[in-house]
Write an enzyme that holds these catalytic residues in place. Structure first.
Site, PDB file in Angstrom:
ATOM      1  N   ASP A   1     -73.211 -44.184 -23.365  1.00  0.00           N
ATOM      2  CA  ASP A   1     -74.630 -44.147 -23.016  1.00  0.00           C
ATOM      3  C   ASP A   1     -75.405 -44.301 -24.328  1.00  0.00           C
ATOM      4  O   ASP A   1     -75.407 -43.408 -25.174  1.00  0.00           O
ATOM      5  CB  ASP A   1     -74.953 -42.811 -22.317  1.00  0.00           C
ATOM      6  CG  ASP A   1     -76.411 -42.745 -21.853  1.00  0.00           C
ATOM      7  OD1 ASP A   1     -77.273 -43.392 -22.485  1.00  0.00           O
ATOM      8  OD2 ASP A   1     -76.674 -42.021 -20.875  1.00  0.00           O
TER       9      ASP A   1
ATOM     10  N   ARG B   1     -81.927 -59.364  -3.713  1.00  0.00           N
ATOM     11  CA  ARG B   1     -81.006 -58.297  -4.150  1.00  0.00           C
ATOM     12  C   ARG B   1     -79.861 -58.923  -4.938  1.00  0.00           C
ATOM     13  O   ARG B   1     -79.411 -58.409  -5.951  1.00  0.00           O
ATOM     14  CB  ARG B   1     -80.477 -57.491  -2.955  1.00  0.00           C
ATOM     15  CG  ARG B   1     -79.297 -56.595  -3.350  1.00  0.00           C
ATOM     16  CD  ARG B   1     -78.932 -55.523  -2.328  1.00  0.00           C
ATOM     17  NE  ARG B   1     -79.023 -55.941  -0.947  1.00  0.00           N
ATOM     18  CZ  ARG B   1     -78.143 -56.763  -0.338  1.00  0.00           C
ATOM     19  NH1 ARG B   1     -77.124 -57.257  -0.993  1.00  0.00           N
ATOM     20  NH2 ARG B   1     -78.314 -57.091   0.928  1.00  0.00           N
TER      21      ARG B   1
ATOM     22  N   TYR C   1     -76.927 -35.662 -20.917  1.00  0.00           N
ATOM     23  CA  TYR C   1     -78.161 -35.617 -20.150  1.00  0.00           C
ATOM     24  C   TYR C   1     -77.887 -34.861 -18.843  1.00  0.00           C
ATOM     25  O   TYR C   1     -76.883 -35.120 -18.168  1.00  0.00           O
ATOM     26  CB  TYR C   1     -78.642 -37.047 -19.870  1.00  0.00           C
ATOM     27  CG  TYR C   1     -79.721 -37.096 -18.828  1.00  0.00           C
ATOM     28  CD1 TYR C   1     -80.910 -36.386 -18.998  1.00  0.00           C
ATOM     29  CD2 TYR C   1     -79.567 -37.820 -17.658  1.00  0.00           C
ATOM     30  CE1 TYR C   1     -81.888 -36.402 -18.033  1.00  0.00           C
ATOM     31  CE2 TYR C   1     -80.553 -37.846 -16.682  1.00  0.00           C
ATOM     32  CZ  TYR C   1     -81.717 -37.123 -16.874  1.00  0.00           C
ATOM     33  OH  TYR C   1     -82.680 -37.129 -15.910  1.00  0.00           O
TER      34      TYR C   1
ATOM     35  N   LYS D   1     -86.398 -45.598 -21.288  1.00  0.00           N
ATOM     36  CA  LYS D   1     -86.661 -44.978 -22.580  1.00  0.00           C
ATOM     37  C   LYS D   1     -87.041 -46.036 -23.631  1.00  0.00           C
ATOM     38  O   LYS D   1     -88.013 -46.716 -23.457  1.00  0.00           O
ATOM     39  CB  LYS D   1     -85.442 -44.138 -22.975  1.00  0.00           C
ATOM     40  CG  LYS D   1     -84.941 -43.224 -21.844  1.00  0.00           C
ATOM     41  CD  LYS D   1     -85.960 -42.191 -21.467  1.00  0.00           C
ATOM     42  CE  LYS D   1     -85.753 -41.402 -20.184  1.00  0.00           C
ATOM     43  NZ  LYS D   1     -84.554 -41.464 -19.419  1.00  0.00           N
TER      44      LYS D   1
END
Ligand SMILES: Cc1ncc(COP(=O)(O)O)c(C=O)c1O
Length: 379
Positions: A174, A49, A102, A199
């Site tokens: 973004d 992690r 979004y 994306k």
């Protein structure tokens, strides 16, 4: 020597493996790392992690592609956003968010962060005066998407960075729709870049991921601390897939742009199309700003069906090559109805989208085939 974008995409963070010479960074599918002595982790890795070499390769590459000093990879775009919000905001703060964002980003602010005491105002981000006027003493962040999802609005990154910094706030951009190949917000004064790497960066619709890229070292350290402390990291295989996609980002984006431009030309002349939203069109209100801050105008196109909302739904149901699906930025073309699909969570809010809107993620197939598919769907 400074390298070009495509060279960085293939080499940044991706030197051949020290031990074996593997040309491609291996997938370190391990949760923990042997330590040579108590307090002496080998090469700095102790628990996956906190750090994993495959994720590090991706993070270094993302930082290079955005012109940042630090990249951080997350399990999804929203995980990246959540980590960012909870690092730079505290209860009582106020943020300015786009009135055309979004739907999931809107939901994160309106349904999650608000419950923890974060105030927000939706603003039209292409109107710099409106952004300035919306500032409150508690405003700590301007959050921008450009181009926006799904209406392809454009915000002036340089101008908004000026407004944010005048008020001691951060500008978050973004950059999912543009990708770093078409636009590098840090170079225009943004403080943090956000990606849904699901994306264009991943580019093949086979992995969900997110990223933050930062220049400022102190902010980078704070975000890296929270990445580990909150734990929403990208797993090694997801990081590997995303990095494999990122290597071809430049060539893919050029073809996405070529195909989108041809489709815009076709749609703009079609009687069943009332309006085309694409920042490459000279009559788009953000065209000049887009031309100033973007290399090209991207592969996303949206349009309004001339015969109304039902016709918009019908068009989405009728395409054969354009697959009816959420998401975007993969090699294959997708079509969707934002009002009923990706942006359903914004219904009844200031971010509600027009019901006659159709969104296309234009892929890199043979463009004549894509035009023929839209032609039969609109007929
Ligand atoms: C512009 C934009 N930002 C963020 C996200 C969220 O990313 P993810 O779905 O990877 O959590 C999306 C997802 O569609 C998006 O389109």
């Amino acid at each position: 020597m400074a390298h070009g974008f495509e060279t960085l995409a293939i080499h940044a963070g991706q030197a051949p493996d020290d031990r074996t010479g593997a040309v491609i960074p291996p997938i370190y599918q391990t949760s923990t790392f042997a330590q040579d002595a108590v307090g002496s982790p080998r090469s700095g890795y102790e628990y996956a992690r906190s750090g994993n070499p495959t994720r590090d390769a991706l993070q270094e590459c993302l930082a290079a592609l955005e012109g940042g000093n630090r990249g951080l990879a997350f399990a999804s775009g929203l995980a990246a956003e959540d980590t960012l919000i909870r690092t730079v905001c505290k209860p009582g703060d106020h943020v300015l968010i786009p009135d055309d964002a979004y739907g999931g980003t809107y939901r994160l602010f309106a349904k999650v962060a608000e419950r923890w005491g974060l105030q927000w105002t939706a603003v039209h981000m292409s109107d710099v005066d409106a952004v300035r006027a919306a500032f409150r003493p508690q405003t700590t962040v301007i959050w921008v998407e450009t181009p926006t999802n799904p209406l392809l609005g454009i915000a002036d990154i340089g101008a908004l960075a000026g407004v944010a910094h005048d008020h001691g706030a951060l500008l978050v951009v973004d950059n999912t729709f543009a990708s770093p190949y078409l636009q590098q917000p840090l170079g225009h004064g943004a403080d943090v870049v956000v990606h849904s790497t699901t994306k264009y960066l991943g580019g093949h619709s086979d992995v969900v991921g997110g990223a933050l890229v930062i220049r400022d070292e102190t902010l980078g350290d704070a975000l890296a601390y929270h990445q580990n402390a909150m734990g929403a990291v990208a797993g090694p295989f997801d990081a590997w897939l995303t990095l494999r996609g990122a290597r071809t980002l430049g060539v893919r984006m050029d073809r996405h742009c070529d195909n989108a431009e041809r489709i815009v030309e076709f749609l703009s002349r079609h009687s069943k199309v009332a309006k085309v939203h694409f920042p490459g069109l000279p009559d788009h209100p953000g065209h000049e700003t887009a031309a100033k801050q973007m290399r090209r105008f991207g592969g996303m196109v949206s349009f309004r069906a001339a015969d109304g909302p039902e016709a918009a739904v019908e068009i989405c149901n009728r395409t054969k090559l354009f697959t009816l699906a959420e998401s975007l930025g993969g090699v294959e073309s997708l079509i969707e109805h934002p009002g009923k699909m990706t942006h359903a969570s914004a219904a009844g809010s200031p971010l509600e989208v027009p019901a006659d809107l159709v969104r296309l993620s234009v892929g890199i197939e043979t463009v004549d085939d894509l035009v023929a598919d839209l032609e039969q769907a609109l007929r």
